[in-house]
Write an enzyme that holds these catalytic residues in place. Sequence first.
Site, PDB file in Angstrom:
ATOM      1  N   ALA A  68       0.847  -1.199   0.000  1.00  0.00           N
ATOM      2  CA  ALA A  68       0.000   0.000   0.000  1.00  0.00           C
ATOM      3  C   ALA A  68       0.877   1.241   0.000  1.00  0.00           C
ATOM      4  O   ALA A  68       2.007   1.221   0.501  1.00  0.00           O
ATOM      5  CB  ALA A  68      -0.904   0.023   1.236  1.00  0.00           C
ATOM      6  N   TRP A  69       0.327   2.311  -0.524  1.00  0.00           N
ATOM      7  CA  TRP A  69       1.020   3.596  -0.500  1.00  0.00           C
ATOM      8  C   TRP A  69       1.401   3.951   0.938  1.00  0.00           C
ATOM      9  O   TRP A  69       2.512   4.395   1.211  1.00  0.00           O
ATOM     10  CB  TRP A  69       0.113   4.663  -1.120  1.00  0.00           C
ATOM     11  N   ARG A  70       0.503   3.720   1.855  1.00  0.00           N
ATOM     12  CA  ARG A  70       0.701   4.068   3.261  1.00  0.00           C
ATOM     13  C   ARG A  70       1.871   3.313   3.907  1.00  0.00           C
ATOM     14  O   ARG A  70       2.479   3.794   4.857  1.00  0.00           O
ATOM     15  CB  ARG A  70      -0.605   3.793   4.016  1.00  0.00           C
ATOM     16  N   TYR A  71       2.201   2.142   3.391  1.00  0.00           N
ATOM     17  CA  TYR A  71       3.294   1.340   3.963  1.00  0.00           C
ATOM     18  C   TYR A  71       4.677   1.899   3.613  1.00  0.00           C
ATOM     19  O   TYR A  71       5.671   1.495   4.215  1.00  0.00           O
ATOM     20  CB  TYR A  71       3.218  -0.107   3.480  1.00  0.00           C
ATOM     21  N   GLU A  72       4.729   2.759   2.611  1.00  0.00           N
ATOM     22  CA  GLU A  72       5.986   3.377   2.188  1.00  0.00           C
ATOM     23  C   GLU A  72       7.061   2.356   1.815  1.00  0.00           C
ATOM     24  O   GLU A  72       8.244   2.544   2.089  1.00  0.00           O
ATOM     25  CB  GLU A  72       6.503   4.334   3.268  1.00  0.00           C
TER      26      GLU A  72
END
Length: 188
Positions: free
Chosen positions: A26-30
């Site tokens: 996910a984008w949020r996981y970087e």
Amino acid sequence: WPLKGEACVRAVREALSVGYRHLDTAWRYENQREVGRGLDESGVPRDDVFVTSKVWRSHLHYDGVLERHAETLRDLDLSSVDLFLVHWPDDATPMEETFRALSRLCDEGTARSIGVSNFGIAQLEGAVAVDVIVRTRRHIQDAPAMSKESAAAAPSVEENPPSFILELPIEVEVSQVSRGPTVLGRAS
């Protein structure tokens, strides 16, 4: 999901070498660049791996979905993902706007399927009301320690994600993609 850097690249590469065939990022996981590198370095053909990514709740407006998806493809170094999810619902953004953008990604072929993650029953009913479930998968966590009753009774999705809710009180065809307890760092 918290893995970053070379540890993430190595974990993805090794997971694929022992037979894993679903990558969930996910984008949020970087860490999408690292996941993409691990996939590339593994030597496993792209068509043999199911790749899921997610757009964060702060980017659910039409342009935000499209921008984050383009960034995801760049980071993963892929031309498409198998499943692109709304990571968490955001009641401030109209669902119609979010799913209009997600549908565009399907139409363009850069997302083979779209779906939702961490949606409670009321949010799923809202998605059905705007007729967006046709191409949707519901992403759930298979958490053996959580009963259906405790998940359904949770006052807030953020306090207690809708894990283990497998039956919906609405009639709609929904495919479920589940991730197991290994994501929590332990195997069952």
